[in-house]
Design an enzyme around this catalytic site. Structure first.
Site, short mmCIF file in Angstrom:
data_model
loop_
_atom_site.label_atom_id
_atom_site.label_comp_id
_atom_site.label_asym_id
_atom_site.label_seq_id
_atom_site.Cartn_x
_atom_site.Cartn_y
_atom_site.Cartn_z
N VAL A 1 0.83 -1.21 0.00
CA VAL A 1 0.00 0.00 0.00
C VAL A 1 0.87 1.26 0.00
O VAL A 1 0.69 2.15 -0.83
CB VAL A 1 -0.96 0.00 1.23
N LEU B 1 -7.04 -0.68 -2.90
CA LEU B 1 -6.33 -1.18 -4.09
C LEU B 1 -6.20 -2.70 -4.06
O LEU B 1 -6.23 -3.32 -3.00
CB LEU B 1 -4.94 -0.52 -4.22
N CYS C 1 -4.89 -10.14 3.04
CA CYS C 1 -5.98 -9.28 3.54
C CYS C 1 -7.22 -10.04 4.01
O CYS C 1 -7.61 -9.91 5.16
CB CYS C 1 -6.35 -8.24 2.48
P1 NAD Z 1 3.31 -4.64 4.06
O1 NAD Z 1 3.65 -5.60 5.11
O2 NAD Z 1 3.57 -4.96 2.64
O3 NAD Z 1 4.01 -3.24 4.34
C1 NAD Z 1 4.12 -2.66 5.60
C2 NAD Z 1 5.45 -1.93 5.68
O4 NAD Z 1 5.50 -1.18 6.88
C3 NAD Z 1 6.66 -2.86 5.71
O5 NAD Z 1 7.55 -2.51 4.67
C4 NAD Z 1 7.28 -2.62 7.10
O6 NAD Z 1 8.69 -2.74 7.09
C5 NAD Z 1 6.83 -1.21 7.39
N1 NAD Z 1 6.79 -0.84 8.80
C6 NAD Z 1 6.36 -1.57 9.86
N2 NAD Z 1 6.46 -0.86 10.99
C7 NAD Z 1 6.95 0.36 10.65
C8 NAD Z 1 7.25 1.53 11.36
N3 NAD Z 1 7.03 1.62 12.69
N4 NAD Z 1 7.74 2.59 10.69
C9 NAD Z 1 7.95 2.53 9.36
N5 NAD Z 1 7.68 1.44 8.63
C10 NAD Z 1 7.18 0.37 9.25
O7 NAD Z 1 1.75 -4.31 4.26
P2 NAD Z 1 0.68 -3.91 3.14
O8 NAD Z 1 0.26 -5.12 2.39
O9 NAD Z 1 1.17 -2.72 2.39
O10 NAD Z 1 -0.54 -3.50 4.06
C11 NAD Z 1 -0.49 -2.33 4.86
C12 NAD Z 1 -1.88 -2.07 5.41
O11 NAD Z 1 -2.78 -1.79 4.33
C13 NAD Z 1 -2.50 -3.26 6.14
O12 NAD Z 1 -3.29 -2.78 7.19
C14 NAD Z 1 -3.38 -3.91 5.09
O13 NAD Z 1 -4.46 -4.62 5.65
C15 NAD Z 1 -3.87 -2.70 4.33
N6 NAD Z 1 -4.23 -2.96 2.92
C16 NAD Z 1 -3.46 -3.80 2.17
C17 NAD Z 1 -3.80 -4.03 0.85
C18 NAD Z 1 -2.99 -4.97 0.00
O14 NAD Z 1 -3.45 -5.33 -1.08
N7 NAD Z 1 -1.81 -5.39 0.43
C19 NAD Z 1 -4.92 -3.39 0.28
C20 NAD Z 1 -5.65 -2.52 1.08
C21 NAD Z 1 -5.31 -2.31 2.40
#
Ligand code: NAD
Length: 456
Positions: free
Chosen positions: A11, A155, A282
């Site tokens: 995201v 997304l 998700c």
């Molecule tokens: P992800 O695990 O791919 O990315 C999260 C990132 O955050 C990682 O790179 C991690 O290193 C970083 N991080 C963790 N703690 C941190 C901190 N304290 N400071 C800075 N960086 C930090 O997760 P994602 O798939 O991008 O999902 C993120 C959120 O969005 C979740 O809540 C998910 O449910 C939601 N979401 C995801 C999607 C999807 O398709 N992946 C779609 C919609 C919503």
């Protein structure tokens, strides 16, 4: 505007690159130095079609990456995009969100107004929790120097770049008109459909035929919209999968049934494709959170509970189909194509493949598997699973007693299936197409014992 995105995952990296492409100055902050370095080099930290080109177009000019929160000091908006995995009690684990809130709080600036937008999928009440934490850490007051708004993300992995430029809706949960105005300014080019000349824009995002709906609501409703949407989609998939199983029993064709159902505008044709079940990073965690919370509040979502149960059974239904063909399973060699939850992503968190492979391994099968992008993450997520990882799809096919197609990557659909039949162990090799994506009649002509899900 000055924007900071916390988290460079699926995201955060897409959101940050898109905001940079539409004209804002954006800094991505991540605790993972590998991701930070990748963005600095103009490379994508994840596999997502089109993202590499988008990041390359803006990196170093409008998109920057840091491993500390300094840039939050002069930000107009800070987006929280960190992970919210399932905790031990199945509710969302907010450890990363709280850590991000603490560190943003340390940087908030009395001299300006900053909107902190929560894009991570978070339970109802999290905006309130984050606002309280920010007040405590910064000594500043919400409504005066900052505001926290809910801005859930919708997304889809595999289509994320097009989705982020052309969302159906932008949901903003806030009681503050001032914070809403900041968010509107940020999203203005998307709302106006003004994407001409945006660098790195993929063809799939243009031309703009429809602009997003701006849906402002209260924070609690906004937070719940995301969970309610994901759970609804999970229910829809579980439903068509149950229909597919009934089709198998009755000799009907789920593709025909879904096509006929989808013509009804109240139902719609999307998310009516039978498969081995929903999975990924998700739906499992979001349905788990919604269920755990609904039970905690004495308002259990029984439909969602049923969808989860039906889904777990759908994974195993695929194993049962293979077993029905091969009979005794110990020592059988099973080829698997596809380890991610769908094509065009490298995201192998909580995939149906891990459930199916685990069951096959427990039955004594030997597994040889391939995925175009997902093998490194799958191996990392399932270190205990005895899998022979194949460097090429044909290596997963070679000498197998049965083959399972789990995801419909184009490279699998375009494979030389006539040649593949000859590489299998038996003269009439069995393939289970869990996406109903292969040309079954042709495969039969080429010697395959072809089976789909819910198709005669
Ligand atoms: P992800 O695990 O791919 O990315 C999260 C990132 O955050 C990682 O790179 C991690 O290193 C970083 N991080 C963790 N703690 C941190 C901190 N304290 N400071 C800075 N960086 C930090 O997760 P994602 O798939 O991008 O999902 C993120 C959120 O969005 C979740 O809540 C998910 O449910 C939601 N979401 C995801 C999607 C999807 O398709 N992946 C779609 C919609 C919503």
């Amino acid at each position: 505007m000055n924007v900071v995105c916390i988290g460079a995952g699926y995201v955060g990296s897409v959101t940050a690159a898109a905001f940079a492409a539409i004209g804002h100055t954006v800094t991505i902050v991540d605790v993972d130095p590998v991701k930070v370095e990748a963005i600095r080099r103009g490379e994508s930290p994840i596999f997502e079609p089109g993202l590499q080109e988008l990041i390359r177009a803006v990196s170093g000019s409008r998109l920057f990456a840091e491993d500390d929160y300094r840039r939050a000091e002069d930000a107009d908006a800070v987006f929280i995009c960190v992970g919210t995995p399932s905790g031990a009690d199945h509710t969302a684990d907010l450890t990363y969100v709280k850590e991000a809130a603490l560190r943003i709080g340390e940087r908030l600036n009395a001299g300006r107004y900053t909107v902190i937008a929560i894009k991570s999928t978070v339970p109802v009440g999290t905006s309130e929790l984050v606002a309280a934490m920010l007040e405590e850490v910064s000594g500043l007051r919400r409504g005066r120097e900052f505001e926290v708004v809910s801005n859930p993300e919708f997304l889809r992995e595999g289509y994320a770049v097009a989705d982020v430029f052309r969302p159906d809706r932008i949901v903003i949960g806030t009681a503050s008109d001032r914070a809403e105005a900041v968010m509107r300014t940020l999203y203005e080019p998307l709302l106006a459909g003004r994407l001409d000349g945006v660098p790195g824009l993929p063809a799939s995002a243009a031309p703009v035929t429809k602009t997003p709906v701006w849906h402002r609501t209260d924070p609690a409703s906004s937070e719940l919209i995301k969970y309610a949407s994901n759970a609804f989609l999970a229910v829809k998939i579980s439903y068509i999968n149950e229909i597919a199983r009934l089709c198998d029993a009755l000799g009907a064709n789920v593709k025909e049934v879904a096509a006929g159902m989808g013509l009804d505008e109240r139902i719609g044709s999307k998310f009516l494709q039978a498969s081995s079940g929903w999975s990924g990073s998700c739906f499992p965690k979001d349905t788990a959170e919604l269920l755990a919370t609904s039970r905690k509040y004495g308002s259990e979502l029984k439909l969602v509970a049923a969808a989860v149960e039906a889904n777990a059974d759908m994974h195993l239904y695929c194993v049962r189909k293979v077993q029905a063909r091969l009979k005794a399973m110990p020592g059988r060699r099973i080829g698997v194509l596809g380890l991610t939850f769908k094509a065009n992503t490298d995201d192998a968190r909580q995939t149906q493949a891990s459930v199916i492979l685990r069951r096959l391994a427990a039955m004594g099968c030997r597994i040889q598997a391939h995925d175009p992008q997902g093998m490194p993450m799958f191996r990392k997520m399932n270190p205990d699973l005895p899998v022979q990882y194949a460097g090429h799809p044909m290596e997963a096919v070679k000498g197998a007693d049965a083959l399972i197609l789990l995801t419909d990557w184009a490279s699998y659909l375009e494979m030389d299936w006539r040649h593949a039949a000859k590489a299998m162990r038996s003269k009439r090799p069995y393939v289970l197409d869990t996406r109903n994506a292969l040309p079954g009649a042709k495969l039969r002509e080429w010697g395959w014992d072809y089976e789909g899900l819910g198709i005669p």
